[in-house]
Write a protein that holds these residues in place. Structure first.
Motif, PDB file in Angstrom:
ATOM      1  N   MET A 129       0.852  -1.192   0.000  1.00  0.00           N
ATOM      2  CA  MET A 129       0.000   0.000   0.000  1.00  0.00           C
ATOM      3  C   MET A 129       0.887   1.241   0.000  1.00  0.00           C
ATOM      4  O   MET A 129       1.411   1.638  -1.012  1.00  0.00           O
ATOM      5  CB  MET A 129      -0.909  -0.024   1.217  1.00  0.00           C
ATOM      6  N   MET A 130       1.083   1.854   1.154  1.00  0.00           N
ATOM      7  CA  MET A 130       2.021   2.975   1.281  1.00  0.00           C
ATOM      8  C   MET A 130       3.196   2.492   2.115  1.00  0.00           C
ATOM      9  O   MET A 130       3.027   1.667   2.996  1.00  0.00           O
ATOM     10  CB  MET A 130       1.359   4.138   2.016  1.00  0.00           C
ATOM     11  N   ILE A 131       4.371   3.039   1.845  1.00  0.00           N
ATOM     12  CA  ILE A 131       5.522   2.648   2.653  1.00  0.00           C
ATOM     13  C   ILE A 131       5.290   3.152   4.084  1.00  0.00           C
ATOM     14  O   ILE A 131       4.802   4.265   4.282  1.00  0.00           O
ATOM     15  CB  ILE A 131       6.843   3.213   2.046  1.00  0.00           C
ATOM     16  N   PRO A 132       5.541   2.313   5.081  1.00  0.00           N
ATOM     17  CA  PRO A 132       5.334   2.750   6.467  1.00  0.00           C
ATOM     18  C   PRO A 132       6.281   3.901   6.819  1.00  0.00           C
ATOM     19  O   PRO A 132       7.372   3.990   6.266  1.00  0.00           O
ATOM     20  CB  PRO A 132       5.677   1.516   7.293  1.00  0.00           C
ATOM     21  N   ILE A 133       5.858   4.763   7.700  1.00  0.00           N
ATOM     22  CA  ILE A 133       6.701   5.887   8.106  1.00  0.00           C
ATOM     23  C   ILE A 133       7.917   5.379   8.866  1.00  0.00           C
ATOM     24  O   ILE A 133       9.026   5.852   8.671  1.00  0.00           O
ATOM     25  CB  ILE A 133       5.887   6.880   8.962  1.00  0.00           C
ATOM     26  N   ARG A 134       7.687   4.369   9.723  1.00  0.00           N
ATOM     27  CA  ARG A 134       8.806   3.781  10.452  1.00  0.00           C
ATOM     28  C   ARG A 134       8.892   2.299  10.141  1.00  0.00           C
ATOM     29  O   ARG A 134       7.875   1.667   9.855  1.00  0.00           O
ATOM     30  CB  ARG A 134       8.604   3.936  11.965  1.00  0.00           C
ATOM     31  N   CYS A 135      10.092   1.758  10.219  1.00  0.00           N
ATOM     32  CA  CYS A 135      10.290   0.321  10.032  1.00  0.00           C
ATOM     33  C   CYS A 135       9.506  -0.419  11.119  1.00  0.00           C
ATOM     34  O   CYS A 135       9.575  -0.063  12.291  1.00  0.00           O
ATOM     35  CB  CYS A 135      11.776  -0.005  10.129  1.00  0.00           C
ATOM     36  N   PHE A 136       8.762  -1.444  10.717  1.00  0.00           N
ATOM     37  CA  PHE A 136       7.943  -2.206  11.667  1.00  0.00           C
ATOM     38  C   PHE A 136       8.791  -2.872  12.747  1.00  0.00           C
ATOM     39  O   PHE A 136       8.374  -3.011  13.877  1.00  0.00           O
ATOM     40  CB  PHE A 136       7.163  -3.298  10.934  1.00  0.00           C
ATOM     41  N   SER A 137       9.978  -3.308  12.387  1.00  0.00           N
ATOM     42  CA  SER A 137      10.792  -4.085  13.307  1.00  0.00           C
ATOM     43  C   SER A 137      11.645  -3.235  14.230  1.00  0.00           C
ATOM     44  O   SER A 137      11.663  -3.446  15.430  1.00  0.00           O
ATOM     45  CB  SER A 137      11.695  -5.039  12.529  1.00  0.00           C
ATOM     46  N   CYS A 138      12.379  -2.271  13.677  1.00  0.00           N
ATOM     47  CA  CYS A 138      13.337  -1.534  14.504  1.00  0.00           C
ATOM     48  C   CYS A 138      12.891  -0.118  14.828  1.00  0.00           C
ATOM     49  O   CYS A 138      13.469   0.513  15.703  1.00  0.00           O
ATOM     50  CB  CYS A 138      14.707  -1.516  13.831  1.00  0.00           C
ATOM     51  N   GLY A 139      11.891   0.404  14.103  1.00  0.00           N
ATOM     52  CA  GLY A 139      11.389   1.732  14.432  1.00  0.00           C
ATOM     53  C   GLY A 139      12.117   2.878  13.757  1.00  0.00           C
ATOM     54  O   GLY A 139      11.811   4.037  14.004  1.00  0.00           O
ATOM     55  N   LYS A 140      13.087   2.564  12.918  1.00  0.00           N
ATOM     56  CA  LYS A 140      13.813   3.637  12.218  1.00  0.00           C
ATOM     57  C   LYS A 140      12.867   4.349  11.248  1.00  0.00           C
ATOM     58  O   LYS A 140      12.150   3.691  10.498  1.00  0.00           O
ATOM     59  CB  LYS A 140      14.988   3.020  11.445  1.00  0.00           C
ATOM     60  N   PRO A 141      12.869   5.687  11.232  1.00  0.00           N
ATOM     61  CA  PRO A 141      12.038   6.401  10.266  1.00  0.00           C
ATOM     62  C   PRO A 141      12.547   6.151   8.844  1.00  0.00           C
ATOM     63  O   PRO A 141      13.716   6.410   8.559  1.00  0.00           O
ATOM     64  CB  PRO A 141      12.200   7.872  10.648  1.00  0.00           C
ATOM     65  N   VAL A 142      11.693   5.609   7.971  1.00  0.00           N
ATOM     66  CA  VAL A 142      12.122   5.273   6.608  1.00  0.00           C
ATOM     67  C   VAL A 142      11.211   5.856   5.534  1.00  0.00           C
ATOM     68  O   VAL A 142      11.559   5.851   4.363  1.00  0.00           O
ATOM     69  CB  VAL A 142      12.209   3.736   6.397  1.00  0.00           C
ATOM     70  N   HIS A 154      10.435   8.754   4.499  1.00  0.00           N
ATOM     71  CA  HIS A 154      10.943   9.850   3.671  1.00  0.00           C
ATOM     72  C   HIS A 154      11.962   9.373   2.632  1.00  0.00           C
ATOM     73  O   HIS A 154      12.334  10.127   1.745  1.00  0.00           O
ATOM     74  CB  HIS A 154      11.567  10.922   4.571  1.00  0.00           C
ATOM     75  N   LEU A 155      12.427   8.133   2.761  1.00  0.00           N
ATOM     76  CA  LEU A 155      13.457   7.629   1.841  1.00  0.00           C
ATOM     77  C   LEU A 155      12.872   6.935   0.628  1.00  0.00           C
ATOM     78  O   LEU A 155      13.582   6.653  -0.330  1.00  0.00           O
ATOM     79  CB  LEU A 155      14.377   6.643   2.583  1.00  0.00           C
ATOM     80  N   TRP A 156      11.581   6.641   0.668  1.00  0.00           N
ATOM     81  CA  TRP A 156      10.949   5.832  -0.387  1.00  0.00           C
ATOM     82  C   TRP A 156      11.065   6.480  -1.760  1.00  0.00           C
ATOM     83  O   TRP A 156      11.415   5.851  -2.739  1.00  0.00           O
ATOM     84  CB  TRP A 156       9.489   5.557  -0.031  1.00  0.00           C
ATOM     85  N   LYS A 157      10.783   7.786  -1.837  1.00  0.00           N
ATOM     86  CA  LYS A 157      10.822   8.479  -3.131  1.00  0.00           C
ATOM     87  C   LYS A 157      12.241   8.458  -3.698  1.00  0.00           C
ATOM     88  O   LYS A 157      12.436   8.209  -4.886  1.00  0.00           O
ATOM     89  CB  LYS A 157      10.329   9.916  -2.943  1.00  0.00           C
ATOM     90  N   ASP A 158      13.219   8.731  -2.831  1.00  0.00           N
ATOM     91  CA  ASP A 158      14.613   8.717  -3.278  1.00  0.00           C
ATOM     92  C   ASP A 158      14.991   7.332  -3.780  1.00  0.00           C
ATOM     93  O   ASP A 158      15.680   7.189  -4.792  1.00  0.00           O
ATOM     94  CB  ASP A 158      15.546   9.115  -2.133  1.00  0.00           C
ATOM     95  N   PHE A 159      14.525   6.306  -3.064  1.00  0.00           N
ATOM     96  CA  PHE A 159      14.822   4.926  -3.462  1.00  0.00           C
ATOM     97  C   PHE A 159      14.253   4.630  -4.839  1.00  0.00           C
ATOM     98  O   PHE A 159      14.944   4.093  -5.704  1.00  0.00           O
ATOM     99  CB  PHE A 159      14.236   3.959  -2.421  1.00  0.00           C
ATOM    100  N   GLN A 160      13.009   5.027  -5.052  1.00  0.00           N
ATOM    101  CA  GLN A 160      12.371   4.791  -6.349  1.00  0.00           C
ATOM    102  C   GLN A 160      13.125   5.502  -7.471  1.00  0.00           C
ATOM    103  O   GLN A 160      13.301   4.945  -8.552  1.00  0.00           O
ATOM    104  CB  GLN A 160      10.927   5.282  -6.321  1.00  0.00           C
ATOM    105  N   GLU A 161      13.550   6.734  -7.218  1.00  0.00           N
ATOM    106  CA  GLU A 161      14.266   7.488  -8.247  1.00  0.00           C
ATOM    107  C   GLU A 161      15.605   6.847  -8.569  1.00  0.00           C
ATOM    108  O   GLU A 161      16.002   6.778  -9.731  1.00  0.00           O
ATOM    109  CB  GLU A 161      14.456   8.939  -7.793  1.00  0.00           C
TER     110      GLU A 161
END
Ligand SMILES: [Zn+2]
Length: 65
Positions: free
Chosen positions: A1-14, A16-23
């Motif tokens: 669906m949408m990338i989670p704001i934080r990693c489910f397992s460790c809680g790191k905020p991720v 904001h990185l999704w768009k950069d990753f896709q590019e």
């Protein structure tokens, strides 16, 4: 669906990185290098990005009016 704001397992905020990753991936960067570049080191965060399928635009078409 949408990338989670934080990693489910460790809680790191991720989120904001999704768009950069896709590019990066669209530009032809191998996914491994893209994840390294974005600073995603733990395998929980990396799995989140590699397994993610962006479906929000598809699902949004069927919202209840
Ligand atoms: Zn994580």
């Amino acid at each position: 669906m949408m990338i989670p704001i934080r990693c489910f397992s460790c809680g790191k905020p991720v989120g904001h990185l999704w768009k950069d990753f896709q590019e990066l991936v669209k530009a032809g960067t191998p996914k491994k290098e893209a994840l390294d570049k974005l600073g995603l080191e733990r395998y929980c965060c990396r799995a989140l990005f590699l397994g993610h399928i962006e479906l929000i635009d598809t699902v949004a078409r069927y919202k209840k009016a």
